[in-house]
Write an enzyme that holds these catalytic residues in place. Sequence first.
Site, PDB file in Angstrom:
ATOM      1  N   ARG A 165      -0.075  -4.414  11.778  1.00  0.00           N
ATOM      2  CA  ARG A 165      -1.779  -5.208  13.384  1.00  0.00           C
ATOM      3  C   ARG A 165      -1.227  -6.393  13.724  1.00  0.00           C
ATOM      4  NH1 ARG A 165      -2.788  -0.035  13.401  1.00  0.00           N
ATOM      5  NH2 ARG A 165      -4.768   0.636  12.316  1.00  0.00           N
TER       6      ARG A 165
ATOM      7  N   GLU B  60      -2.912  -5.483  22.997  1.00  0.00           N
ATOM      8  CA  GLU B  60      -2.296  -3.879  22.656  1.00  0.00           C
ATOM      9  C   GLU B  60      -3.576  -3.294  23.953  1.00  0.00           C
ATOM     10  OE1 GLU B  60      -1.672  -1.559  19.884  1.00  0.00           O
ATOM     11  OE2 GLU B  60      -0.237  -2.807  18.858  1.00  0.00           O
TER      12      GLU B  60
ATOM     13  N   THR C 232       4.685  -3.465  11.456  1.00  0.00           N
ATOM     14  CA  THR C 232       4.901  -2.239  11.733  1.00  0.00           C
ATOM     15  C   THR C 232       2.867  -1.654  11.316  1.00  0.00           C
ATOM     16  OG1 THR C 232       4.615  -1.392   9.978  1.00  0.00           O
ATOM     17  CG2 THR C 232       6.884  -1.394  11.954  1.00  0.00           C
TER      18      THR C 232
ATOM     19  N   GLY D 259      -0.024  -1.394  -0.403  1.00  0.00           N
ATOM     20  CA  GLY D 259      -0.137  -0.040   0.077  1.00  0.00           C
ATOM     21  C   GLY D 259       0.896   1.009   0.010  1.00  0.00           C
TER      22      GLY D 259
ATOM     23  N   ILE E   6       2.258   3.282   2.514  1.00  0.00           N
ATOM     24  CA  ILE E   6       3.599   2.919   3.283  1.00  0.00           C
ATOM     25  C   ILE E   6       4.480   1.723   2.567  1.00  0.00           C
ATOM     26  CG2 ILE E   6       3.852   2.369   6.295  1.00  0.00           C
ATOM     27  CD1 ILE E   6       0.671   3.282   6.523  1.00  0.00           C
TER      28      ILE E   6
ATOM     29  N   HIS F 236       3.074   0.887  19.505  1.00  0.00           N
ATOM     30  CA  HIS F 236       2.287   1.496  18.778  1.00  0.00           C
ATOM     31  C   HIS F 236       2.673   3.186  18.110  1.00  0.00           C
ATOM     32  CE1 HIS F 236      -1.632  -0.200  16.160  1.00  0.00           C
ATOM     33  NE2 HIS F 236      -0.455   1.002  15.012  1.00  0.00           N
TER      34      HIS F 236
END
Length: 319
Positions: free
Chosen positions: A237, A266, A235, A155, A157, A285
């Site tokens: 999920r 988390e 980085t 994507g 990122i 995160h």
Amino acid sequence: MRKLYITRKLPEEVLTKLSASFSIRMWDKEDQPVPRHTLEKEVEDIDGLLCLLTDNIDSHLISKSKKLKIISNMAVGYNNIDMEAANERNIMVTNTPGVLTETTADLTFALLMATARRLVESSNYLRDGNWKTWSLMMLTGQDIFGATLGIIGLGNIGEAVARRAQGFSMKTLYYNRSRKYDVEKELNIIYTDLETLLKESDFVCVMTPYTKETEHLIGKEQLGLMKESAILINTARGGIVDEQALYEALKSKKIWGAGLDVIEKEPIDLNHSLLTLPNVILLPHIGSASVKTRTAMADIAVTNLINGLTGEGTIHLVK
Ligand code: GLV
């Protein structure tokens, strides 16, 4: 006046945009999430909800709302929202893409480098008074320059990470649902199947959205295909990686190390098995956590909320 609920304190300059036209209630504790029962009560009479990726907006919560029109998630990922339930009730769902791309790619690359060169471990080694002398193989890590990078999920990122890898003369492979011929050409990257990527990469970066299809995409079998010298970076999920399988692969040195900005549950339980291993860096995160980007994310989330409710201007709709 239309009513809004905001699940975390926002910067003043962002809040003032809302306060003229809406009645706002807000959970203003910085260090604690809004309790579930409070959120269930708050959604009852609101028109708009601004929430975080850690707020579980499931069908039960959505069913409590009587007139909710929009859920504005202050994140690019929206796996915390039950889209089916929102769709059924005709509730708009928005996110904050774009602004966090470069910041998250920076963090991904920083984590990759820190894991490869054992930065956290080295710093602790010094602070703990273990640095008695220089020695040849002390705290030796893995090379980054010229290594092979495998990106799972190309994507925005993922592309931004591939762009950074060019500066390190890395050979970059990618695996994605669809091929991106133009990006392949522009960034000189190679499309492979997942198995080839796992076998050939020195660094495997997980960058895909978290969906039913990607849940535990990286498990025992996939980790078993990786090189013994390889490093896994996540980085995206936590749920995309099977943490028990990762723990076992790291413990038995089937792979060399891991850098994780995300974890399945988390915040992390301090008894988590991964925290017992020296060859893992775990972060809370912080992918998009620069002052500028987090402020911009708040601003976009607020703009989505205003425009969604007034019907004027554009919004980042995810459905
Ligand atoms: C962060 O993880 C985001 O989805 O924005």
